[in-house]
Design a protein around this motif. Structure first.
Motif, PDB file in Angstrom:
ATOM      1  N   LYS A 134      -4.028  -2.886 -13.094  1.00 31.77           N
ATOM      2  CA  LYS A 134      -5.067  -2.789 -12.058  1.00 31.77           C
ATOM      3  C   LYS A 134      -4.936  -1.450 -11.333  1.00 31.77           C
ATOM      4  O   LYS A 134      -5.931  -0.766 -11.080  1.00 31.77           O
ATOM      5  N   HIS A 189      -9.980   1.055  -7.159  1.00 31.20           N
ATOM      6  CA  HIS A 189     -10.602   1.833  -6.084  1.00 31.20           C
ATOM      7  C   HIS A 189      -9.550   2.597  -5.289  1.00 31.20           C
ATOM      8  O   HIS A 189      -9.721   3.747  -4.941  1.00 31.20           O
ATOM      9  N   ARG A 190      -8.418   1.909  -5.008  1.00 25.55           N
ATOM     10  CA  ARG A 190      -7.357   2.536  -4.200  1.00 25.55           C
ATOM     11  C   ARG A 190      -6.751   3.723  -4.951  1.00 25.55           C
ATOM     12  O   ARG A 190      -6.521   4.782  -4.397  1.00 25.55           O
ATOM     13  N   GLU A 216      -6.265   3.461   5.751  1.00 25.83           N
ATOM     14  CA  GLU A 216      -7.096   3.126   4.586  1.00 25.83           C
ATOM     15  C   GLU A 216      -7.894   1.874   4.890  1.00 25.83           C
ATOM     16  O   GLU A 216      -7.373   0.951   5.502  1.00 25.83           O
ATOM     17  N   ASP A 217      -9.164   1.873   4.512  1.00 26.23           N
ATOM     18  CA  ASP A 217      -9.984   0.682   4.708  1.00 26.23           C
ATOM     19  C   ASP A 217     -10.739   0.403   3.414  1.00 26.23           C
ATOM     20  O   ASP A 217     -11.308   1.312   2.807  1.00 26.23           O
ATOM     21  N   SER A 218     -10.718  -0.845   2.985  1.00 34.04           N
ATOM     22  CA  SER A 218     -11.348  -1.217   1.711  1.00 34.04           C
ATOM     23  C   SER A 218     -12.293  -2.391   1.897  1.00 34.04           C
ATOM     24  O   SER A 218     -12.202  -3.115   2.884  1.00 34.04           O
ATOM     25  N   GLN A 255     -13.246 -13.529   3.152  1.00 36.96           N
ATOM     26  CA  GLN A 255     -12.227 -14.084   2.256  1.00 36.96           C
ATOM     27  C   GLN A 255     -11.498 -15.232   2.938  1.00 36.96           C
ATOM     28  O   GLN A 255     -11.183 -16.242   2.318  1.00 36.96           O
ATOM     29  N   PHE A 272      -4.795 -10.255  -5.424  1.00 45.03           N
ATOM     30  CA  PHE A 272      -5.035 -10.991  -4.192  1.00 45.03           C
ATOM     31  C   PHE A 272      -6.537 -10.994  -3.900  1.00 45.03           C
ATOM     32  O   PHE A 272      -7.313 -10.297  -4.556  1.00 45.03           O
ATOM     33  N   ALA A 273      -6.899 -11.812  -2.922  1.00 48.06           N
ATOM     34  CA  ALA A 273      -8.272 -11.892  -2.400  1.00 48.06           C
ATOM     35  C   ALA A 273      -9.325 -11.957  -3.516  1.00 48.06           C
ATOM     36  O   ALA A 273      -9.286 -12.860  -4.357  1.00 48.06           O
ATOM     37  N   TYR A 274     -10.228 -10.972  -3.586  1.00 46.18           N
ATOM     38  CA  TYR A 274     -11.364 -11.042  -4.517  1.00 46.18           C
ATOM     39  C   TYR A 274     -10.984 -10.724  -5.969  1.00 46.18           C
ATOM     40  O   TYR A 274     -11.834 -10.780  -6.855  1.00 46.18           O
ATOM     41  N   LYS A 288       0.835  -1.205   0.000  1.00 43.19           N
ATOM     42  CA  LYS A 288       0.000   0.000   0.000  1.00 43.19           C
ATOM     43  C   LYS A 288       0.874   1.260   0.000  1.00 43.19           C
ATOM     44  O   LYS A 288       0.510   2.269  -0.595  1.00 43.19           O
ATOM     45  N   LYS A 312     -12.476  -9.073   4.771  1.00 37.59           N
ATOM     46  CA  LYS A 312     -11.275  -9.813   5.169  1.00 37.59           C
ATOM     47  C   LYS A 312     -11.685 -11.160   5.765  1.00 37.59           C
ATOM     48  O   LYS A 312     -11.180 -12.207   5.369  1.00 37.59           O
TER      49      LYS A 312
HETATM   50  P1  IMP Z   1      -8.138  -3.552   3.516  1.00 36.35           P
HETATM   51  O1  IMP Z   1      -8.970  -2.673   4.374  1.00 36.35           O
HETATM   52  O2  IMP Z   1      -7.509  -2.844   2.366  1.00 36.35           O
HETATM   53  O3  IMP Z   1      -7.159  -4.394   4.283  1.00 36.35           O
HETATM   54  O4  IMP Z   1      -9.171  -4.573   2.825  1.00 36.35           O
HETATM   55  C1  IMP Z   1     -10.004  -5.484   3.549  1.00 36.35           C
HETATM   56  C2  IMP Z   1     -10.258  -6.727   2.718  1.00 36.35           C
HETATM   57  O5  IMP Z   1     -10.919  -6.366   1.487  1.00 36.35           O
HETATM   58  C3  IMP Z   1      -8.978  -7.432   2.295  1.00 36.35           C
HETATM   59  O6  IMP Z   1      -8.556  -8.342   3.273  1.00 36.35           O
HETATM   60  C4  IMP Z   1      -9.426  -8.132   1.010  1.00 36.35           C
HETATM   61  O7  IMP Z   1     -10.089  -9.340   1.330  1.00 36.35           O
HETATM   62  C5  IMP Z   1     -10.439  -7.156   0.408  1.00 36.35           C
HETATM   63  N1  IMP Z   1      -9.791  -6.255  -0.578  1.00 36.35           N
HETATM   64  C6  IMP Z   1      -9.455  -4.947  -0.389  1.00 36.35           C
HETATM   65  N2  IMP Z   1      -8.873  -4.424  -1.481  1.00 36.35           N
HETATM   66  C7  IMP Z   1      -8.824  -5.441  -2.380  1.00 36.35           C
HETATM   67  C8  IMP Z   1      -8.319  -5.515  -3.717  1.00 36.35           C
HETATM   68  O8  IMP Z   1      -7.784  -4.564  -4.309  1.00 36.35           O
HETATM   69  N3  IMP Z   1      -8.449  -6.725  -4.309  1.00 36.35           N
HETATM   70  C9  IMP Z   1      -9.015  -7.805  -3.723  1.00 36.35           C
HETATM   71  N4  IMP Z   1      -9.496  -7.784  -2.485  1.00 36.35           N
HETATM   72  C10 IMP Z   1      -9.402  -6.610  -1.813  1.00 36.35           C
END
Ligand code: IMP
Length: 187
Positions: free
Chosen positions: A166, A171-172, A64-66, A85, A143-145, A12, A82
């Motif tokens: 990407k 989004h980021r 940051e939170d996603s 997943q 990663f992840a989704y 990040k 999180k």
């Molecule tokens: P964080 O707040 O950025 O750590 O995101 C929380 C969770 O959302 C992560 O553990 C992933 O499972 C999912 N996530 C966030 N951003 C992404 C991405 O760019 N790709 C895929 N999964 C994401």
């Protein structure tokens, strides 16, 4: 000006510095300062986290939170991304959507950046819309989704796109672009 980014994820930091690189005199540095993740929206988590870390270090900071939101599942997994997943995984999400087609597969990623300095907290948001694929598709990126998400205008999943590709539309990236505009206006 140095901005501290409270995260355990060095990727990040890399991404933030790439986006902000043409802003002279600003650098982002990692700080490991865990903060409580309150139960709530991404906005609430980021606002709380930014204030919490600022009170500890009293220097400009970001958190940051996603999350990943599937519209026909009322936004699930959303703020539970999180955990979901790590438990249901992508197979579990595909199973929940097995009888869904077209717009019922609409989904989006959202990022909220919380910035805090002596003037208080500001939030910056970024969203990328797309669809959930019918199967897991990856070329080993992401990663992840990422391996079940096809952004609008593409036929590849995020996990089939190079990280640089990407990062151009993510989004980021969008949230950091908003943050960048704010920093530019700060002078
Ligand atoms: P964080 O707040 O950025 O750590 O995101 C929380 C969770 O959302 C992560 O553990 C992933 O499972 C999912 N996530 C966030 N951003 C992404 C991405 O760019 N790709 C895929 N999964 C994401």
């Amino acid at each position: 000006m140095k901005i501290y980014f409270a995260t355990g994820n060095p990727n990040k930091i890399k991404e933030a510095n790439i986006i902000l690189k043409d802003l002279k005199g600003i650098s982002v540095e990692q700080i490991k300062c865990p903060y409580p993740e309150v139960q709530g929206t991404l906005e609430e988590v980021s606002e709380f986290g930014a204030k919490y870390v600022y009170e500890k270090i009293e220097k400009p900071i970001i958190v940051e939170d996603s999350g990943f939101f599937v519209e026909s599942l009322n936004g699930f997994p959303g703020t539970y991304s999180k955990y979901v997943q790590e438990t249901l995984g992508n197979e579990g999400i595909l199973k929940l959507l097995e009888d869904k087609e077209g717009d019922d597969r609409n989904a989006y990623f959202k990022t909220v950046i919380g910035y805090c300095d002596e003037k208080g907290v500001k939030l910056f948001k970024g969203i990328v819309k797309g669809k959930v694929s019918y199967e897991i598709r990856s070329k080993g990126y992401g990663f992840a989704y990422d391996s079940i998400f096809i952004p609008d205008g593409e036929d590849r999943t995020f996990a089939e796109m190079k990280t640089e590709e990407k990062s151009e539309i993510s989004h980021r990236k969008k949230a950091f672009e908003e943050f960048k505009k704010f920093l530019c206006n700060m002078g």
